[in-house]
Design a protein around this motif. Structure first.
Motif: not given
Length: 586
Positions: A11-23, A134-139
């Motif tokens: 997930c590291k290359p897309h950390t910014g987008m993943l964290l934005l989605g989590a926020f 979507l189902n593991v990390l995000l929750p």
């Protein structure tokens, strides 16, 4: 846990987008909790004001409610867009890395796996990882971010209610999912394996339909598939039953927690330490707070399945890494010595090879040397070791014992010490089984040389005796060849393979039955052209064609994995009756 960490690294290359989605997901949850709590207070306050016949300022709470509703809608839309886009990017990267790993495994590793199983890893296991974010990390991220905030606001009104609510949140979000995850962990491995096996058997059933019909084995094969399907469905039933039971317990805990909070607040309202309108607010606040953990059970349930799929993918990656090449400077030395475009010699010493489970060796004590620039043929009956020898030269089979050396005018190099890139740069190979990709003629030719110009492609086609055929194609080089070259004859497919070889700049040419399926006129023209173009190259050709054997310098005659003779074609024809019979029979 190890595979979980490796998934996080992907997930590291897309950390910014993943964290934005989590926020945005956390903001949606908090807005929803606040909306429900404030709405409960507002409705209760309006009712109380109406009963008391007094006026109240409803503009401010109505504005806050509308603001939270807008925030919830906007953040939900943004969260869906960002998280799904991040998931697609992550899946794309996983698929590319997986295919890259498969393409770099040697043939032994690929041969030990069923093609349907490899396809299942590429498709089913990779698709299973789309649930990781979507189902593991995000929750998990949402819960870690939202719970402290919700509990802090709740504790401002009543610490006891906050404590009870927090305890229930831990039960629903951690305790029950952990127990369920532990229960489903072993089942997840079985489910993944059964899914892969069922898909493989179904694929084999379709691809082998003709053979099953010939041997009247359809019923037995279908019964086997049906048995696997029942086992897989049984695993699914057990998992869904466990999930349903967990959902029922979650609902029970939520309702009991809300009732407990109400019973805790009623005495406070009765003694006047808490306003009556806050009873409805806190009750709905408690109910809404569970939204912070409602997706955690799904995360813990999906986690074993995700890790099981990840393990199957990482197993292949680990196998590739264990075979990774060590950096060396021999590649540059070889390149410098071959700067004059001279041929490349070949020397084999005490080479042995035995397939797993075989009683005898496929190659036994193979010794010969080919001088740079010479033309050598490799002959032998089926099973004599010709293909095994070529696979050792190309690196598709690993060398078990002995020595394979490339020789130049100044030095020699162990083939195993060179990188795969250098090995294939120096070798030009035309295999007997040549794959034509579903694309245009231009695209297929450019697999051999991506920087080839239009003129180079045309020249390669003409030299491969494809010129007249190409002129009659309306789309020329842009003609689509169909899946696996289904629009081509076998002879045309062979000549396209030769055209690809002509675009390469290798110094050792390995040809496997290059004139197969060609008529005599085309064959003679092609051989003359190849001799002219590759005059300074070393050629090793597997063939039993007398027309080609008469043109080579030496013939290596293999028999039962050993070199029976290493002489000229004329000498063998004059002195070896078995050799005459061999090439005549073929």
């Amino acid at each position: 846990m190890h595979n979980f960490i490796r998934l996080l690294k992907l997930c590291k290359p897309h950390t910014g987008m993943l964290l934005l989605g989590a926020f945005l997901a956390s903001l949606t949850v908090l807005a929803n909790v606040g909306l429900l709590a404030i709405s409960g207070w507002f409705l209760a306050a309006m009712a109380a004001a109406g009963i008391a016949g007094v006026q109240m300022n409803y503009f401010t709470p109505a504005g806050v409610i509308r603001f939270l509703a807008i925030v919830r809608t906007a953040s939900r839309y943004g969260e869906r867009m960002i998280t799904h886009n991040a998931t697609f990017l992550l899946l794309s990267e996983i698929r590319v890395n997986m295919f890259k790993t498969l393409s770099q495994l040697n043939n032994v590793d690929l041969a030990m796996s069923r093609s349907s199983d490899l396809f299942n890893r590429l498709q089913n296991d990779v698709d299973a990882l789309d649930k990781f974010y979507l189902n593991v990390l995000l929750p998990i991220i949402v819960a870690l971010f939202s719970i402290p905030i919700v509990m802090a606001f709740m504790a401002m009104y009543n610490a006891d209610v906050a404590l009870v609510c927090f305890t229930s949140l831990m039960i629903i979000g951690v305790l029950l999912p952990t127990l369920l995850s532990h229960k489903l962990h072993q089942q997840a491995d079985n489910e993944t394996q059964l899914s892969a096996e069922l898909r493989s058997e179904l694929a084999d059933t379709l691809s082998g339909a003709r053979e099953l019909a010939v041997y009247q084995a359809h019923a037995a094969q279908l019964a086997h598939c049906d048995s696997l399907s029942k086992q897989y469905n049984s695993q699914l039933y057990n998992r869904h039953k466990a999930i349903a039971n967990s959902n029922g317990l979650n609902t029970l805990v939520i309702q009991l927690t809300m009732l407990a909070s109400v019973f805790m607040i009623i005495p406070l309202v009765a003694i006047g330490s808490m306003k009556n309108v806050e009873l409805a607010m806190l009750a709905l606040f408690v109910l809404a707070s569970f939204e912070t953990v409602l997706t955690l059970p799904t995360a813990f349930i999906e986690l074993p399945l995700t890790l099981s799929a990840a393990k199957r993918l990482f197993d292949l990656e680990d196998k590739h890494n264990s075979l990774a090449e060590k950096p060396n400077n021999l590649d540059d030395q070889l390149a410098n010595q071959l700067a004059d475009k001279s041929g490349l010699g070949l020397e084999l010493s005490e080479v042995n090879y035995q397939y797993l489970g075989a009683k005898s060796k496929a190659l036994s004590n193979i010794n010969f040397a080919i001088t740079p620039g010479s033309k050598v043929a490799l002959v032998g009956a089926s099973g004599s070791g010709k293909t095994t020898l070529v696979n050792l030269l190309t690196g598709l089979w690993p060398l078990q014992s002995g020595s394979l050396k490339l020789t130049t005018k100044q030095d020699n190099f162990e083939l195993e010490s060179l990188s795969t890139a250098t090995r294939f740069k120096q070798l030009t190979i035309v295999a007997q089984q040549h794959h034509i990709f579903d694309g245009t003629l231009r695209e297929n030719l450019r697999y051999a040389a991506f920087d080839a110009t239009y003129e180079m492609l045309i020249e390669a086609c003409e030299n491969a005796e494809l010129g007249s055929w190409l002129k009659h194609l309306k789309a020329g080089l842009n003609t689509r060849l169909g899946t696996a070259g289904r629009k081509l004859s076998h002879g045309q497919s062979r000549r396209i393979a030769i055209a690809q070889a002509l675009l390469r700049q290798g110094n050792l040419i390995i040809l496997d039955e290059p004139t197969e399926s060609l008529d005599n006129h085309t064959k003679q023209n092609l051989l003359t052209t190849l001799e002219k173009i590759w005059a300074d190259k070393t050629m090793l050709t597997i063939t039993h064609d007398p027309a080609m054997l008469s043109r080579v310098d030496k013939v290596i005659w293999l028999e039962q994995g050993q070199v029976r003779a290493f002489a000229s074609h004329a000498e063998l024809m004059a002195n070896e009756a078995d050799y005459v019979e061999l090439i005549t029979r073929f």
